[in-house]
Scaffold this motif. Structure first.
Motif, PDB file in Angstrom:
ATOM      1  N   TRP A 145      56.141  28.201  49.497  1.00 43.47           N
ATOM      2  CA  TRP A 145      57.216  28.163  48.503  1.00 43.47           C
ATOM      3  C   TRP A 145      58.515  28.740  49.051  1.00 43.47           C
ATOM      4  O   TRP A 145      59.576  28.573  48.455  1.00 43.47           O
ATOM      5  CB  TRP A 145      56.796  28.867  47.213  1.00 43.47           C
ATOM      6  N   LEU A 146      58.438  29.407  50.210  1.00 48.12           N
ATOM      7  CA  LEU A 146      59.654  29.931  50.820  1.00 48.12           C
ATOM      8  C   LEU A 146      60.377  28.891  51.668  1.00 48.12           C
ATOM      9  O   LEU A 146      61.494  29.136  52.116  1.00 48.12           O
ATOM     10  CB  LEU A 146      59.327  31.149  51.681  1.00 48.12           C
ATOM     11  N   ALA A 147      59.728  27.728  51.875  1.00 48.98           N
ATOM     12  CA  ALA A 147      60.299  26.711  52.756  1.00 48.98           C
ATOM     13  C   ALA A 147      61.730  26.322  52.396  1.00 48.98           C
ATOM     14  O   ALA A 147      62.577  26.211  53.286  1.00 48.98           O
ATOM     15  CB  ALA A 147      59.399  25.485  52.793  1.00 48.98           C
ATOM     16  N   PRO A 148      62.060  26.119  51.101  1.00 50.32           N
ATOM     17  CA  PRO A 148      63.448  25.734  50.788  1.00 50.32           C
ATOM     18  C   PRO A 148      64.478  26.764  51.228  1.00 50.32           C
ATOM     19  O   PRO A 148      65.641  26.429  51.405  1.00 50.32           O
ATOM     20  CB  PRO A 148      63.455  25.605  49.260  1.00 50.32           C
ATOM     21  N   ILE A 149      64.054  28.019  51.384  1.00 48.20           N
ATOM     22  CA  ILE A 149      65.002  29.034  51.862  1.00 48.20           C
ATOM     23  C   ILE A 149      64.961  29.120  53.384  1.00 48.20           C
ATOM     24  O   ILE A 149      65.992  29.137  54.046  1.00 48.20           O
ATOM     25  CB  ILE A 149      64.675  30.412  51.244  1.00 48.20           C
TER      26      ILE A 149
ATOM     27  N   VAL B 125      63.827  27.033  55.801  1.00 49.42           N
ATOM     28  CA  VAL B 125      64.178  25.892  56.643  1.00 49.42           C
ATOM     29  C   VAL B 125      65.704  25.750  56.802  1.00 49.42           C
ATOM     30  O   VAL B 125      66.183  25.651  57.937  1.00 49.42           O
ATOM     31  CB  VAL B 125      63.516  24.596  56.119  1.00 49.42           C
ATOM     32  N   PRO B 126      66.495  25.787  55.702  1.00 50.27           N
ATOM     33  CA  PRO B 126      67.951  25.687  55.940  1.00 50.27           C
ATOM     34  C   PRO B 126      68.489  26.832  56.787  1.00 50.27           C
ATOM     35  O   PRO B 126      69.349  26.612  57.648  1.00 50.27           O
ATOM     36  CB  PRO B 126      68.547  25.746  54.526  1.00 50.27           C
ATOM     37  N   VAL B 127      67.960  28.049  56.575  1.00 53.62           N
ATOM     38  CA  VAL B 127      68.460  29.176  57.351  1.00 53.62           C
ATOM     39  C   VAL B 127      68.140  28.976  58.831  1.00 53.62           C
ATOM     40  O   VAL B 127      68.988  29.189  59.707  1.00 53.62           O
ATOM     41  CB  VAL B 127      67.867  30.503  56.822  1.00 53.62           C
ATOM     42  N   GLU B 128      66.921  28.516  59.114  1.00 49.19           N
ATOM     43  CA  GLU B 128      66.539  28.303  60.513  1.00 49.19           C
ATOM     44  C   GLU B 128      67.355  27.176  61.133  1.00 49.19           C
ATOM     45  O   GLU B 128      67.758  27.261  62.299  1.00 49.19           O
ATOM     46  CB  GLU B 128      65.041  27.981  60.616  1.00 49.19           C
TER      47      GLU B 128
END
Lengths: 251, 98
Positions: free
Chosen positions: A155-159, A161-164
């Protein structure tokens, strides 16, 4: 040259003009290009003439060429590992081009092509493209796992992935801005203190005495700039190697 | 040391040097130069460039999707987070965690 009209004009040294007269103007060949060409010729000459004798006990030029080679070889294999040998020519070329650009720019009347963001960003973009292509060629789709660490909750992917992704995209920017900013700052400082020498030197009887101070500062600055020139080329090469490490090993 | 052992050792060294054999442990030679100022300046560049990358990406997506300020604002914040991540990696490199 330094103080036309009694003002400090530190930025006109970065202006591009055409080299080689009307022929250069016709094809938009600037003095920046001319210095790149000169750097390339010097690099090729040093390396070709350096390795030509193939002496067991190296002469001056040969030990210079060997020093460059061994320094970069240790750097690349130390950072990337023994697989890094394949990328040695790439890092070596980049390092030499940046180093000679920085050092040649310190000579009087010379132009520093690494003081233009267009040049450094082009170099950084090449690094970015090469590392990305290497990673894609070696790992295929697994490369995209780079942007999402294993074991993190989904559930942390939406945060994450863009940051990475943004962090990955910021690499060429930081790589180019660092080199560009260092070279510009150094040359502006040199010019400002050189202008002080001329302005103070014209102040009557006491002028020349006071003007010795900025002159001394400039002598120190030239030494410092030589260090920065080498260090920035080194940082450029080592960051390229670190990015290549990430591309080869992917974690 | 017998002559046989000496030969084996030198062969091993030569093979490692040519990259034919993996070294027992990869030495971290040529780490980035330290010094407080240098680290500080590098951290600053990392944060600023991540902000530029984030804001630029957001602006490009906005320009493409026609939703001007919103994605720009979101990616500005994302860029800030990526800047902090860059600084964290600068202090604490990923590959040393192995």
């Amino acid at each position: 040259m330094a103080a036309e009209g009694k003002t400090i004009d530190a930025l006109s040294q970065f202006e591009l003009t055409h080299a080689f007269g009307p022929i250069g103007a016709a094809v938009n060949f600037t003095q920046s290009n001319a210095h790149m060409l000169a750097a390339a010729v010097v690099i090729v000459a040093v390396m070709a003439m350096g390795i030509a004798p193939r002496a067991v006990v190296p002469g001056r030029l040969q030990s210079l060429a060997e020093m460059f080679y061994e320094f970069l070889e240790n750097l690349v294999t130390g950072q990337v590992g023994h697989e890094g040998k394949r990328y040695f020519p790439f890092v070596f070329t980049l390092f030499m081009f940046v180093l000679f650009g920085n050092v040649i720019g310190l000579l009087p009347f010379a132009f520093t092509y690494t003081s233009h963001i267009a040049v450094t960003f082009a170099l950084a973009a090449i690094v970015f493209l090469v590392t990305t292509i290497v990673a894609l060629a070696l790992h295929g789709k697994k490369f995209f796992g780079y942007f999402f660490p294993e074991g993190a909750p989904l559930w942390l992917a939406p945060i994450i992935v863009p940051v990475e992704v943004v962090s990955y995209l910021s690499r060429p920017i930081s790589l180019s801005v660092r080199l560009f900013a260092n070279m510009v700052a150094g040359h502006v400082l040199l010019k400002v203190f050189a202008t002080f020498v001329v302005l103070l030197g014209g102040l009557g009887a006491i002028g020349p005495v006071v003007a010795v101070l900025p002159l001394g500062v400039n002598v120190l600055l030239i030494g410092f700039e030589l260090l920065v020139a080498f260090l920035q080329a080194y940082v450029f090469a080592i960051l390229t190697s670190i990015y290549l490490h990430d591309a080869v090993h992917l974690h | 040391m017998s002559e046989q052992n000496d030969f084996e050792r030198r062969l091993q060294q030569a093979r490692q040097k040519q990259g034919l054999e993996q070294k027992p442990e990869t030495t971290a030679s040529g780490a980035l130069p330290g010094g407080g100022w240098r680290i500080g300046l590098r951290a600053g560049t990392e944060v600023v460039s991540a902000l530029i990358a984030g804001a630029g990406l957001g602006w490009l997506l906005d320009w493409w999707l026609g939703s001007f300020p919103w994605l720009f604002l979101v990616f500005f914040v994302v860029g800030g987070a990526a800047g902090v991540l860059n600084v964290y990696r600068l202090i604490n490199p990923r590959n040393s965690a192995r």
